[in-house]
Scaffold this motif. Structure first.
Motif, short mmCIF file in Angstrom:
data_model
loop_
_atom_site.label_atom_id
_atom_site.label_comp_id
_atom_site.label_asym_id
_atom_site.label_seq_id
_atom_site.Cartn_x
_atom_site.Cartn_y
_atom_site.Cartn_z
N SER A 102 84.04 -26.98 76.55
CA SER A 102 83.37 -25.63 76.13
C SER A 102 82.42 -25.18 76.47
CB SER A 102 83.38 -25.68 74.70
OG SER A 102 82.61 -26.11 74.17
N ALA A 103 82.16 -23.79 76.63
CA ALA A 103 80.72 -23.50 77.16
C ALA A 103 79.88 -23.55 76.08
CB ALA A 103 81.08 -21.73 77.28
N SER A 104 78.47 -23.70 76.56
CA SER A 104 77.47 -23.93 75.62
C SER A 104 77.03 -22.79 74.69
CB SER A 104 76.02 -24.14 76.59
OG SER A 104 75.88 -22.93 77.14
N GLU A 105 77.50 -21.40 75.18
CA GLU A 105 77.48 -20.37 73.94
C GLU A 105 78.58 -19.61 74.17
OE1 GLU A 105 73.31 -18.59 74.10
OE2 GLU A 105 73.20 -19.68 76.02
N SER A 106 78.90 -18.63 73.05
CA SER A 106 80.04 -17.67 72.93
C SER A 106 79.70 -16.63 73.90
CB SER A 106 80.48 -17.27 71.72
OG SER A 106 79.16 -16.63 71.17
N GLY A 107 80.61 -15.67 74.19
CA GLY A 107 80.54 -14.63 74.95
C GLY A 107 81.07 -14.45 76.25
N ALA A 108 81.60 -13.54 76.79
CA ALA A 108 82.05 -13.34 78.23
C ALA A 108 81.12 -13.81 79.32
CB ALA A 108 82.55 -11.83 78.51
N ASP A 109 80.06 -13.40 79.33
CA ASP A 109 78.83 -13.99 80.33
C ASP A 109 78.72 -15.34 80.25
OD1 ASP A 109 78.89 -11.26 81.46
OD2 ASP A 109 77.06 -10.69 80.12
N ASN A 110 78.82 -15.99 78.98
CA ASN A 110 78.50 -17.16 78.74
C ASN A 110 79.93 -18.03 79.20
OD1 ASN A 110 75.90 -16.78 78.22
ND2 ASN A 110 76.47 -16.29 76.24
N ASP A 111 80.76 -17.54 79.64
CA ASP A 111 82.06 -18.40 79.90
C ASP A 111 81.95 -19.07 81.08
OD1 ASP A 111 84.65 -19.61 79.32
OD2 ASP A 111 85.76 -17.66 80.10
N TYR A 112 82.94 -20.13 81.56
CA TYR A 112 82.67 -21.01 82.60
C TYR A 112 84.14 -21.03 83.30
CZ TYR A 112 85.50 -24.48 80.12
OH TYR A 112 86.50 -25.15 79.36
N THR A 145 79.22 2.41 70.12
CA THR A 145 79.26 1.13 70.51
C THR A 145 78.36 0.03 70.88
OG1 THR A 145 81.62 2.26 71.22
CG2 THR A 145 81.06 -0.29 71.94
N PHE A 146 78.48 -1.00 70.44
CA PHE A 146 77.42 -2.19 70.67
C PHE A 146 78.21 -3.32 71.08
CE2 PHE A 146 75.48 0.68 67.99
CZ PHE A 146 73.98 1.01 68.42
N THR A 147 77.72 -4.15 72.11
CA THR A 147 78.61 -5.41 72.32
C THR A 147 77.42 -6.60 72.29
OG1 THR A 147 77.97 -5.31 74.88
CG2 THR A 147 80.20 -4.35 73.94
N SER A 148 78.07 -7.91 72.28
CA SER A 148 77.24 -8.98 71.91
C SER A 148 77.73 -10.18 72.34
CB SER A 148 76.63 -9.17 70.48
OG SER A 148 75.85 -10.45 70.26
N SER A 149 77.11 -11.39 73.01
CA SER A 149 77.84 -12.49 73.22
C SER A 149 78.10 -13.30 71.99
CB SER A 149 76.78 -13.23 74.29
OG SER A 149 75.52 -13.81 73.55
N SER A 150 77.48 -12.95 70.86
CA SER A 150 77.63 -13.77 69.78
C SER A 150 78.19 -12.39 68.78
CB SER A 150 76.42 -14.35 68.96
OG SER A 150 75.57 -13.28 68.46
N ASN A 151 78.63 -12.91 67.57
CA ASN A 151 79.04 -12.14 66.54
C ASN A 151 77.92 -11.20 65.66
OD1 ASN A 151 81.87 -12.29 66.81
ND2 ASN A 151 81.88 -14.42 66.19
N THR A 152 76.88 -11.54 66.03
CA THR A 152 75.46 -11.02 65.29
C THR A 152 74.97 -10.02 66.19
OG1 THR A 152 75.35 -13.29 64.32
CG2 THR A 152 73.46 -11.86 64.09
N PHE A 153 74.59 -8.90 65.26
CA PHE A 153 74.01 -7.72 65.84
C PHE A 153 72.72 -7.48 65.41
CE2 PHE A 153 78.35 -7.36 67.14
CZ PHE A 153 78.29 -6.92 68.23
N ALA A 154 71.66 -7.01 65.90
CA ALA A 154 70.28 -6.71 65.36
C ALA A 154 70.26 -5.21 65.68
CB ALA A 154 69.08 -7.65 65.66
N ILE A 155 70.23 -4.29 64.78
CA ILE A 155 70.25 -2.89 65.18
C ILE A 155 69.42 -2.19 64.26
CG2 ILE A 155 71.76 -0.75 65.67
CD1 ILE A 155 74.06 -2.63 66.04
N ASN A 156 68.26 -1.58 64.85
CA ASN A 156 67.56 -0.79 63.79
C ASN A 156 67.20 -1.27 62.43
OD1 ASN A 156 65.92 1.44 63.50
ND2 ASN A 156 67.47 2.61 62.68
N GLY A 157 66.76 -2.43 62.38
CA GLY A 157 66.48 -3.08 61.13
C GLY A 157 67.64 -3.58 60.34
#
Length: 702
Positions: free
Chosen positions: A187-197, A438-450
């Motif tokens: 598996s890849a070290s991290e989730s997300g499209a850019d972290n794939d191998y 719309t917001f995207t993230s390599s993980s399932n966690t988003f930090a948006i405006n507090g």
């Protein structure tokens, strides 16, 4: 202890007489023991008190200084199964809309089942050539491409499964071979499209290797990877080869530091040997001296065909030479080893000498740019880098040729098939829509405006609401806990300061304890222990400082506030229970019988103006923290974070120990003195009795 037989002639109770004569000295010793015991109890009492003070200081009090410690916002989701949301201080109060369109996934490969060619179970130590389908395998390679770049994996027939897993890990992947299920899991070290191998073969044997290891899976991304390789220009391959080589070769500065560290380690080790044994010539002279002594034992020595020397230790022992033999042999062995190590360290320094800057002390400094040593290291680096660069470039060009041929023959899928039972999940980004954006993230966690939004499931077209508001209960409970811990501490201090007097009570000696019951002894000692900090000046000043700070007025935006402004106050001198005049009560607190029926001013203040409440308590806690910290500062008599004179007490305890030893010696000295006197008296009486008996005998004969 000597056995004394006294009073045999005189009939006197000598022991009692001696005890009475030395009683004043024994009393002085007992008083010292009692004083030391009482001091020890006081030390324990202070340690406990200081521990509670520091716990408050470093815990709730420290946290209360920081506005971030107060849970000032709360967030809720209308459908908690799709997301978890927390709100920081910057979050805007109100309602917002949320949709979860996609969840992030990690690029993952569950390999196909593989077998040993002989039917036995594969283990981590099994060689690649033992895998079914790879019996005639010689060597092959494939490329692991991650967000950090491309890494070539070269495999030979002797590579073990464990070594193969290690190569995948070195390339930046998580990898494991499950021997129970006979599958690779990658598996890849991290989730997300850019972290794939991707795993793409560099040649036909690479494809064969991947297929038979069960890790070949056709994906859109791997197909695109082959296409990308086929279209790389020479310039792009050169750039990739350069980047990879830089990661593979240790930098000039790192090399310079390593050479200096190795030189200094050898220098220090050699210096220790030289300081102990003298110069090399002196060591060799000692060795020759010990060899001469050992020649005396040649008659007991035998040498085998391989030159190994042994001694007949039983014969040496029988000859009475065992002790000298052991000493001489140990000396020879030690000096021989010292010379061997000294030469080894000298050789190490000689090897590194061109790569360091030697200091006047003989030690090394790290070579810096411009020095001859740095120039030499730079040349070494350049040679290593060039070799790696050329190796990478040749490999990448081979990969490009293979990819182009593969595509020309109908593409990856047409040319080869995926491994049986292999399953590949591609890494994907998560996607949410917050308030229409719309917001995207390599993980399932988003930090948006507090807000911190953790997506847990797709909404599938449903629009959910996030509601953010001031967390009144969170702030209230934090303040309540702070006041509660303060109350516990201030009450403990009051109880100890106002404890009943134990005048007339002192620690008991063993003889005094033996005359009392265990229960009586326990009550006696408890009476003393509870009063040890009674009217203690240090405790009193600390307690009064805390009370004064908590009663202080604090300005927020130009307006003065106190705890009473928020419905937090003491019950007053006459209404407070014993030792609770410094204890605070919160109006409207349902758990406090004294104030439960009053109006809840604190909760109302938080709901209407949380910022003012937080600012007040932050400033108040900072004031208390600063003043208490000053009192806990290190000094000549106390250690850091200690409110009492622990250093001074430790010194006093040691002094008592010395005084008690001296007093015990004095008791023993006087006991010996008086026993000698009584012994002399007994001897004199015995002589007199003997003479009288003799005279009586003479007179009787007449």
């Amino acid at each position: 202890m000597p056995i004394r037989l006294s009073g045999m002639v005189s009939g006197m109770d000598t022991d009692s007489l001696v005890e009475a004569l030395v009683s004043s000295y024994k009393m002085k010793k007992d008083n010292l023991v009692k004083a030391q015991t009482k001091l020890s109890w006081k030390q324990d009492k202070w340690k406990s008190m200081n521990s509670n003070i520091y716990k408050f200081y470093s815990g709730k009090l420290s946290a209360a200084r920081l506005s971030s410690s107060y849970s000032i916002k709360t967030a809720s989701v209308s459908n908690s199964s799709v997301a978890k949301v927390t709100a920081a201080s910057g979050a805007v109060n109100g309602s917002q809309t949320l949709e979860v369109d996609e969840l992030a996934s990690t690029g993952y490969l569950t390999g196909g089942v593989i077998e040993n060619s002989d039917g036995s179970k594969l283990t981590l130590s099994s060689k690649i050539s033992e895998v079914k389908g790879l019996q005639g395998f010689s060597s092959g390679s494939f490329t692991v491409t991650t967000k950090d770049g491309a890494n070539e994996i070269n495999v030979t027939s002797d590579t073990t499964i464990n070594q193969f897993v290690a190569k995948l890990k070195e390339a930046g992947l998580n990898a494991n071979f499950d021997t129970s299920n006979a599958r690779f899991f990658i598996s890849a070290s991290e989730s997300g499209a850019d972290n794939d191998y991707t795993l793409t073969a560099s040649n036909a044997s690479g494809i064969d290797l991947m297929q038979n290891l069960g890790i070949y899976a056709t994906t859109l991304k791997s197909a695109k990877e082959y296409e990308a390789w086929a279209n790389y220009t020479d310039e792009e391959l050169e750039e990739m080869a350069q980047k990879t080589a830089k990661n593979q070769v240790k930098s000039v500065d790192d090399r310079a530091k390593k050479y200096a560290e190795e030189y200094n380690a050898a220098y220090n080790a050699a210096k220790v040997i030289k300081d102990k044994n003298g110069s090399l010539s002196e060591m060799e002279s000692k060795k020759a001296e010990y060899e001469t002594k050992m020649a005396e034992y040649d008659e007991y020595k035998s040498v085998d065909e391989e030159g190994n020397v042994t001694y007949d230790t039983e014969a040496i022992d029988a000859a009475g030479k065992s002790a000298d033999f052991k000493k001489d042999k140990a000396n020879l062995d030690n000096i021989s080893k010292a010379i061997e190590n000294y030469n080894k360290y000298q050789d190490t320094m000689s090897e590194k000498e061109d790569y360091i800057v030697k200091l006047d002390s003989g030690k090394a400094s790290v070579a810096t740019e411009g020095s001859p040593a740095y120039t030499k290291i730079q040349a070494e680096y350049d040679a290593d880098y060039e070799a790696k660069y050329q190796e990478n470039l040749d490999s990448y060009k081979q990969k490009r040729t293979y990819a182009a041929n593969l595509i020309a023959n109908g593409g990856e899928a047409a040319a080869t098939g995926a491994s049986a039972n292999a399953v590949r999940i591609e890494g994907k980004d998560s996607k949410i829509i917050l308030n229409g954006a719309t917001f995207t993230s390599s993980s399932n966690t988003f930090a948006i405006n507090g807000l911190t939004i953790q997506a847990t499931a797709k909404t599938n077209g449903e629009v959910v609401n996030i509601t953010t508001d001031t967390d009144v209960d969170g702030i209230y409970n934090f303040v309540k806990d702070f006041i509660k811990e303060y109350n516990m501490l201030i009450k403990e201090m009051d109880v100890n300061y106002n404890a009943a007097s134990s005048k007339g009570f002192e620690p008991l000696t063993d003889d005094e304890k033996s005359a009392m019951s265990d229960d009586e002894v326990e009550k006696w000692e408890e009476k003393i222990k509870t009063s040890l900090l009674r009217k203690d000046g240090t405790l009193g000043m600390t307690m009064n400082s805390l009370k004064a700070d908590m009663a202080a007025a604090i300005k927020v935006d130009g307006k003065s506030y106190s705890l009473a402004s928020f419905g937090i106050q003491t019950l007053g001198y006459f209404a407070s229970p014993e030792n609770e005049t410094g204890v605070y009560h919160i109006d409207g607190d349902s758990e406090d019988t004294a104030t439960a029926g009053t109006s809840d001013k604190l909760r109302k203040a938080i709901a209407s103006d949380a910022d003012t409440v937080i600012s007040f308590f932050s400033q108040l806690a900072t004031k208390v923290y600063t003043d208490l910290g000053d009192r806990m500062a290190t000094s000549a008599t106390s250690s850091a974070y200690t409110i009492y004179n622990d250093k001074e007490m430790n010194t006093q305890y040691s002094e008592y120990k010395t005084k008690i030893t001296d007093a015990e010696d004095k008791v023993t000295t006087w006991e010996d003195y008086y026993y000698k006197k009584f012994s002399a008296m007994e001897s004199a009486l015995s002589n007199i009795n003997s003479q009288q008996s003799s005279l009586s005998g003479y007179f009787g004969k007449g």
